[in-house]
Each structure stands twice: as structure tokens, then as C-alpha cells.
Design an enzyme around this catalytic site. Structure first.
Site, PDB file in Angstrom:
ATOM      1  N   CYS A   1       7.812   1.475  17.649  1.00  0.00           N
ATOM      2  CA  CYS A   1       8.561   0.295  18.100  1.00  0.00           C
ATOM      3  C   CYS A   1       7.756  -0.477  19.139  1.00  0.00           C
ATOM      4  CB  CYS A   1       9.907   0.707  18.690  1.00  0.00           C
ATOM      5  SG  CYS A   1      10.833  -0.701  19.327  1.00  0.00           S
TER       6      CYS A   1
ATOM      7  N   ARG B   1       0.835  -1.209   0.000  1.00  0.00           N
ATOM      8  CA  ARG B   1       0.000   0.000   0.000  1.00  0.00           C
ATOM      9  C   ARG B   1       0.868   1.257   0.000  1.00  0.00           C
ATOM     10  NH1 ARG B   1      -3.593  -0.676   4.945  1.00  0.00           N
ATOM     11  NH2 ARG B   1      -4.311   1.384   4.343  1.00  0.00           N
TER      12      ARG B   1
ATOM     13  N   GLN C   1     -10.496   8.995   8.109  1.00  0.00           N
ATOM     14  CA  GLN C   1     -10.129   7.643   8.547  1.00  0.00           C
ATOM     15  C   GLN C   1      -8.916   7.168   7.762  1.00  0.00           C
ATOM     16  OE1 GLN C   1     -14.010   5.118   8.849  1.00  0.00           O
ATOM     17  NE2 GLN C   1     -14.526   6.827   7.514  1.00  0.00           N
TER      18      GLN C   1
ATOM     19  N   CYS D   1      16.738  -0.127  18.715  1.00  0.00           N
ATOM     20  CA  CYS D   1      16.835  -0.905  19.964  1.00  0.00           C
ATOM     21  C   CYS D   1      16.723  -2.405  19.715  1.00  0.00           C
ATOM     22  CB  CYS D   1      15.744  -0.463  20.955  1.00  0.00           C
ATOM     23  SG  CYS D   1      14.132  -1.229  20.686  1.00  0.00           S
TER      24      CYS D   1
ATOM     25  N   HIS E   1      -7.292   7.309  12.320  1.00  0.00           N
ATOM     26  CA  HIS E   1      -6.698   5.972  12.268  1.00  0.00           C
ATOM     27  C   HIS E   1      -5.187   5.976  12.043  1.00  0.00           C
ATOM     28  CE1 HIS E   1     -10.920   4.151  11.155  1.00  0.00           C
ATOM     29  NE2 HIS E   1     -10.801   4.432  12.441  1.00  0.00           N
TER      30      HIS E   1
ATOM     31  N   GLY F   1     -16.964   9.024   0.742  1.00  0.00           N
ATOM     32  CA  GLY F   1     -16.103   7.899   0.371  1.00  0.00           C
ATOM     33  C   GLY F   1     -15.843   6.933   1.505  1.00  0.00           C
ATOM     34  N   THR F   2     -16.850   6.722   2.311  1.00  0.00           N
ATOM     35  CA  THR F   2     -16.701   5.747   3.399  1.00  0.00           C
ATOM     36  C   THR F   2     -17.892   4.808   3.419  1.00  0.00           C
ATOM     37  OG1 THR F   2     -16.459   5.405   5.782  1.00  0.00           O
ATOM     38  CG2 THR F   2     -17.633   7.411   5.114  1.00  0.00           C
TER      39      THR F   2
ATOM     40  N   VAL G   1      -5.157   6.838   6.147  1.00  0.00           N
ATOM     41  CA  VAL G   1      -3.797   6.920   6.675  1.00  0.00           C
ATOM     42  C   VAL G   1      -2.821   7.338   5.581  1.00  0.00           C
ATOM     43  CG1 VAL G   1      -4.289   5.145   8.420  1.00  0.00           C
ATOM     44  CG2 VAL G   1      -3.314   4.453   6.217  1.00  0.00           C
TER      45      VAL G   1
HETATM   46  C1  BJW Z   1     -16.107   5.787  -3.432  1.00  0.00           C
HETATM   47  C2  BJW Z   1     -15.269   5.904  -4.555  1.00  0.00           C
HETATM   48  C3  BJW Z   1     -15.199   7.168  -5.171  1.00  0.00           C
HETATM   49  C4  BJW Z   1     -15.136   3.884  -3.814  1.00  0.00           C
HETATM   50  N1  BJW Z   1     -15.931   8.180  -4.684  1.00  0.00           N
HETATM   51  N2  BJW Z   1     -16.832   6.785  -2.991  1.00  0.00           N
HETATM   52  C5  BJW Z   1     -19.854  -0.947  17.288  1.00  0.00           C
HETATM   53  C6  BJW Z   1     -20.504  -1.967  16.630  1.00  0.00           C
HETATM   54  C7  BJW Z   1     -19.783  -3.006  16.063  1.00  0.00           C
HETATM   55  C8  BJW Z   1     -18.396  -3.059  16.153  1.00  0.00           C
HETATM   56  C9  BJW Z   1     -17.761  -2.049  16.821  1.00  0.00           C
HETATM   57  C10 BJW Z   1     -18.474  -1.011  17.373  1.00  0.00           C
HETATM   58  N3  BJW Z   1     -17.578  -0.150  17.929  1.00  0.00           N
HETATM   59  C11 BJW Z   1     -16.339  -0.608  17.733  1.00  0.00           C
HETATM   60  C12 BJW Z   1     -16.410  -1.769  17.066  1.00  0.00           C
HETATM   61  C13 BJW Z   1     -15.268  -2.614  16.687  1.00  0.00           C
HETATM   62  C14 BJW Z   1     -14.555  -2.113  15.446  1.00  0.00           C
HETATM   63  C15 BJW Z   1     -15.557  -2.016  14.305  1.00  0.00           C
HETATM   64  O1  BJW Z   1     -16.015  -0.951  13.937  1.00  0.00           O
HETATM   65  N4  BJW Z   1     -15.873  -3.119  13.681  1.00  0.00           N
HETATM   66  C16 BJW Z   1     -16.837  -3.162  12.587  1.00  0.00           C
HETATM   67  C17 BJW Z   1     -16.118  -3.450  11.270  1.00  0.00           C
HETATM   68  C18 BJW Z   1     -17.857  -4.215  12.899  1.00  0.00           C
HETATM   69  N5  BJW Z   1     -13.890  -0.852  15.710  1.00  0.00           N
HETATM   70  C19 BJW Z   1     -12.681  -0.798  16.284  1.00  0.00           C
HETATM   71  O2  BJW Z   1     -12.122  -1.812  16.676  1.00  0.00           O
HETATM   72  C20 BJW Z   1     -12.060   0.567  16.491  1.00  0.00           C
HETATM   73  N6  BJW Z   1     -11.589   0.689  17.822  1.00  0.00           N
HETATM   74  C21 BJW Z   1     -12.405   0.702  18.865  1.00  0.00           C
HETATM   75  O3  BJW Z   1     -13.602   0.672  18.748  1.00  0.00           O
HETATM   76  O4  BJW Z   1     -11.746   0.767  20.046  1.00  0.00           O
HETATM   77  C22 BJW Z   1     -12.516   0.653  21.257  1.00  0.00           C
HETATM   78  C23 BJW Z   1     -11.509   0.574  22.375  1.00  0.00           C
HETATM   79  C24 BJW Z   1     -11.573   1.488  23.394  1.00  0.00           C
HETATM   80  C25 BJW Z   1     -10.645   1.407  24.445  1.00  0.00           C
HETATM   81  C26 BJW Z   1      -9.660   0.402  24.442  1.00  0.00           C
HETATM   82  C27 BJW Z   1      -9.611  -0.496  23.406  1.00  0.00           C
HETATM   83  C28 BJW Z   1     -10.531  -0.405  22.352  1.00  0.00           C
HETATM   84  C29 BJW Z   1     -10.824   0.730  15.615  1.00  0.00           C
HETATM   85  C30 BJW Z   1     -11.128   0.691  14.164  1.00  0.00           C
HETATM   86  C31 BJW Z   1      -9.822   0.735  13.355  1.00  0.00           C
HETATM   87  C32 BJW Z   1     -10.048   0.571  11.861  1.00  0.00           C
HETATM   88  N7  BJW Z   1      -8.777   0.388  11.227  1.00  0.00           N
HETATM   89  C33 BJW Z   1      -8.716   0.352   9.782  1.00  0.00           C
HETATM   90  C34 BJW Z   1      -7.234   0.118   9.372  1.00  0.00           C
HETATM   91  C35 BJW Z   1      -6.451   1.405   9.579  1.00  0.00           C
HETATM   92  C36 BJW Z   1      -5.048   1.291   9.156  1.00  0.00           C
HETATM   93  C37 BJW Z   1      -4.914   0.996   7.692  1.00  0.00           C
HETATM   94  O5  BJW Z   1      -5.297   1.803   6.840  1.00  0.00           O
HETATM   95  O6  BJW Z   1      -4.381  -0.071   7.391  1.00  0.00           O
HETATM   96  O7  BJW Z   1      -9.197   1.569   9.239  1.00  0.00           O
HETATM   97  S1  BJW Z   1      -9.772  -0.875   9.039  1.00  0.00           S
HETATM   98  C38 BJW Z   1     -10.225   0.115   7.654  1.00  0.00           C
HETATM   99  O8  BJW Z   1     -11.628   0.457   7.718  1.00  0.00           O
HETATM  100  C39 BJW Z   1      -9.457   1.425   7.834  1.00  0.00           C
HETATM  101  C40 BJW Z   1     -10.463   2.430   7.386  1.00  0.00           C
HETATM  102  O9  BJW Z   1     -10.146   3.701   7.885  1.00  0.00           O
HETATM  103  C41 BJW Z   1     -11.752   1.864   7.926  1.00  0.00           C
HETATM  104  C42 BJW Z   1     -12.986   2.381   7.247  1.00  0.00           C
HETATM  105  O10 BJW Z   1     -13.028   2.034   5.908  1.00  0.00           O
HETATM  106  P1  BJW Z   1     -13.492   3.107   4.831  1.00  0.00           P
HETATM  107  O11 BJW Z   1     -12.541   4.227   4.800  1.00  0.00           O
HETATM  108  O12 BJW Z   1     -14.920   3.421   5.044  1.00  0.00           O
HETATM  109  O13 BJW Z   1     -13.257   2.314   3.463  1.00  0.00           O
HETATM  110  P2  BJW Z   1     -14.178   1.206   2.769  1.00  0.00           P
HETATM  111  O14 BJW Z   1     -13.319   0.498   1.801  1.00  0.00           O
HETATM  112  O15 BJW Z   1     -14.901   0.394   3.752  1.00  0.00           O
HETATM  113  O16 BJW Z   1     -15.269   2.070   1.997  1.00  0.00           O
HETATM  114  C43 BJW Z   1     -14.933   2.879   0.879  1.00  0.00           C
HETATM  115  C44 BJW Z   1     -16.221   3.378   0.261  1.00  0.00           C
HETATM  116  O17 BJW Z   1     -15.875   4.272  -0.781  1.00  0.00           O
HETATM  117  C45 BJW Z   1     -17.062   2.251  -0.388  1.00  0.00           C
HETATM  118  O18 BJW Z   1     -18.390   2.319   0.131  1.00  0.00           O
HETATM  119  C46 BJW Z   1     -17.043   2.577  -1.872  1.00  0.00           C
HETATM  120  O19 BJW Z   1     -18.293   2.368  -2.510  1.00  0.00           O
HETATM  121  C47 BJW Z   1     -16.734   4.041  -1.872  1.00  0.00           C
HETATM  122  N8  BJW Z   1     -16.018   4.530  -3.072  1.00  0.00           N
HETATM  123  N9  BJW Z   1     -14.693   4.726  -4.844  1.00  0.00           N
HETATM  124  C48 BJW Z   1     -16.753   7.985  -3.663  1.00  0.00           C
HETATM  125  N10 BJW Z   1     -14.417   7.399  -6.296  1.00  0.00           N
HETATM  126 ZN    ZN Z   2      12.746   0.493  19.872  1.00  0.00          ZN
END
Ligand code: BJW
Ligand code: ZN
Length: 246
Positions: free
Chosen positions: A134, A70, A108, A157, A126, A194-195, A110
Site C-alpha cells: 500500500c 503478466r 531477478q 485503508c 526484484h 537467461g539474463t 518475480v
Molecule cells: C533465454 C531464453 C531461453 C530468452 N533460454 N535464455 C550501473 C550502471 C548503469 C545503470 C545502473 C547501474 N547501477 C544501477 C543502475 C540503474 C539501474 C540499471 O541497472 N539500469 C540499466 C538498465 C542501465 N538499476 C536500478 O535502478 C536498480 N536499483 C538500484 O540500482 O538502486 C540503487 C539505489 C540504492 C539506494 C537507494 C536508491 C537506489 C533496480 C533495478 C530493478 C529492475 N527491475 C525490473 C522490473 C522488476 C519487476 C518486474 O518484473 O516487473 O527487473 S526491470 C527488468 O529487468 C526486471 C528484470 O529482473 C531485469 C533484468 O532483466 P532480465 O531478467 O535479464 O531479462 P531480459 O529480458 O533483459 O533478458 C532475458 C534474456 O534471456 C535475453 O538475453 C534472451 O536472449 C534470453 N532468453 N529465451 C535462455 N529459452
Molecule cells: Zn493501506
């Protein structure tokens, strides 16, 4: 459709406080793959399988290969018209010098493309793919090497470095989250762009904003769970639709 764009354009024009929440879709037209939907899978792994501390603990090399791939795509990518439209919106809603801005960009993503486009005020929920942390000593550093020489890369380290991003089950950075909540609670217009709006707590910002009185617009290529409650749903590409809001 044209009418609804016109009404949203007017709402955007009149609003003093706007929040845009962006996701991977805004960078799709720059050639950065999304997580879900067509082309969203890497080697058949879902993000829920790779973007977790457990996956990293089990196979750090595999997870790093995904990030290395990526990073190479993001390095080659340029911001698109959608990113640039949000830069212009920030400029138009800038408050008095030194005062609060009327526009908050919460992402969201990165990939850093909002920064490269010229947005000043980006709340990164995110993390940032160009930072590493580290696992041993906790030091955080910027790392822009593409491709990485050794996977996983190592800290001075001796500990292994991990990407400076937020994985499933991990808390969002506190200061960023607080800024996002504060801005969303005070917004008059909230744009979800776009989410897929399935990942929480980020997606919950739209609900929070609307409950606090904001009007909600969804700009996305495919339907999202927010559509049912949105005041405007603009189906299509953000690179084409966002410039039409200005
Ligand atoms: C276009 C287009 C164009 C295409 N124009 N559009 C409540 C209910 C259920 C579960 C949970 C909840 N609360 C928390 C959770 C758990 C979990 C979660 O949400 N799970 C669900 C999946 C069920 N959440 C977490 O774990 C979060 N943390 C948390 O809740 O912590 C609590 C806590 C508190 C205290 C101590 C400990 C914990 C953390 C979530 C982290 C998400 N991480 C990622 C990876 C980031 C790093 C990386 O990039 O590698 O984030 S996963 C991935 O998904 C990334 C994104 O930011 C995120 C969202 O995705 P996004 O951006 O919406 O992309 P897509 O691909 O899903 O959608 C793209 C859209 O664009 C599509 O619809 C297309 O149609 C569209 N599109 N071309 C316009 N040209
Ligand atoms: Zn280190």
C-alpha cells in the site's frame, strides 16, 4: 560445444559452492515473456518506461494493466526443465541437515516459478509479482487475484496498492542483496542463466563472484556483456542446456 558442456558439467559436479543467477529467459519456455529481445515489449513500451516509480505516479492504471497481463500469463505457466534442473542441483548440493546449502539460487524474476518448481532457497532480488504494497499505509499482502477487479487495486485503508517489486531507481531488498553478495563472494562456480545481464546491481554479482575466484558460465539464448569474461558460454535455451549439466 559438447566438450565445453562436459567441462562445465565436471566443474559443477566438483564444486562445493555454486550460485545460479537467473533472469526472465529461464521462464521464456514456460510462456512468460522476457523484457528485452524479441517479444520483450508490451504495447511498445520498454521496461525502462514502465518499471519505474515515475511511470506509476504518472499513470498507475497503465502500469497495473501491464502487471495484470503478466500475472495472467504467469498464472497459466508451469515451471520448465530449466527450473527443474536447478531444483535437482540444489538437492545435490544440499549440505548436512541444518547446515549451509552449497547451492544458492538468486533470481531477478518475480514470477515465483522457481518456488513452484520446488526450489527451497530462492533469493528474490526484484520482489514478487504476487505481493502488493500500500502506497498509503505501507502494509504488504499477498494478492493472487487474476484479473484484478479495479485498477489500480485499493487497500482497506483507501490507499492505492502497488506491485511488490523493485523498479528502476529503487534499492533492492537489503537482506536478499546481502545473501546474494555473500554467496557470490564464496562461489566456486557462478551460472548466469537467461539474463541479458544489463540490469545492475544484479548483473554485477557475476563480476563480483569472478573477482573472488569463481569460474563463470553464461547460459543464454543471445550474447550478453558477460560473455567476454566468462569461462564458458553456452548459447541456447536454458530448458535444454541446464538438464545437460547434471
Ligand atoms: C533465454 C531464453 C531461453 C530468452 N533460454 N535464455 C550501473 C550502471 C548503469 C545503470 C545502473 C547501474 N547501477 C544501477 C543502475 C540503474 C539501474 C540499471 O541497472 N539500469 C540499466 C538498465 C542501465 N538499476 C536500478 O535502478 C536498480 N536499483 C538500484 O540500482 O538502486 C540503487 C539505489 C540504492 C539506494 C537507494 C536508491 C537506489 C533496480 C533495478 C530493478 C529492475 N527491475 C525490473 C522490473 C522488476 C519487476 C518486474 O518484473 O516487473 O527487473 S526491470 C527488468 O529487468 C526486471 C528484470 O529482473 C531485469 C533484468 O532483466 P532480465 O531478467 O535479464 O531479462 P531480459 O529480458 O533483459 O533478458 C532475458 C534474456 O534471456 C535475453 O538475453 C534472451 O536472449 C534470453 N532468453 N529465451 C535462455 N529459452
Ligand atoms: Zn493501506
Amino acid at each position: 560445444m559438447t566438450d565445453s558442456i562436459g567441462a562445465l558439467r565436471q566443474a559443477v559436479d566438483e564444486a562445493e559452492r555454486i550460485v545460479a543467477l537467473t533472469g526472465a529467459g529461464i521462464s521464456a519456455e514456460s510462456g512468460v515473456p522476457t523484457f528485452r529481445g524479441p517479444g520483450g515489449l508490451w504495447r511498445n513500451y520498454s521496461p525502462e518506461k514502465l518499471a519505474t516509480p515515475e511511470a506509476f505516479a504518472e499513470n498507475p492504471r497503465l502500469v497495473w494493466e501491464w502487471y495484470d497481463w503478466r500475472r495472467s500469463l504467469i498464472r497459466k505457466a508451469e515451471p520448465n526443465a530449466g527450473h527443474l534442473a536447478l531444483v535437482e542441483l540444489e538437492r545435490r548440493k544440499a549440505g548436512e541437515a541444518g547446515g549451509p546449502s552449497g547451492f544458492t539460487l538468486v533470481t531477478q524474476n518475480v514470477d515465483g516459478l522457481h518456488d513452484r518448481a520446488g526450489s527451497r532457497n530462492v533469493v528474490k532480488l526484484h520482489g514478487d509479482i504476487w505481493w502488493v504494497r500500500c502506497m498509503g499505509c505501507g502494509v504488504e499482502q499477498r494478492n493472487e487475484q487474476v484479473p484484478l477487479e479495479d485498477l489500480p487495486p485499493r487497500c482497506a485503508c483507501g490507499g492505492s496498492l502497488r506491485p511488490g517489486v523493485v523498479w528502476f531507481g529503487e534499492p533492492l531488498p537489503e537482506a536478499e542483496w546481502e545473501r546474494a553478495v555473500e554467496a557470490s563472494s564464496n562461489a566456486q562456480v557462478f551460472l548466469a542463466v537467461g539474463t541479458s545481464a544489463v540490469v545492475y546491481p544484479a548483473a554485477g554479482l557475476a563480476e563480483l563472484a569472478q573477482a573472488a575466484g569463481a569460474r563463470l558460465a553464461v547460459v543464454n539464448a543471445e550474447p550478453t556483456p558477460l560473455d567476454a569474461m566468462a569461462d564458458w558460454v553456452l548459447p541456447g535455451k536454458s530448458g535444454e542446456l541446464l538438464p545437460r549439466l547434471l
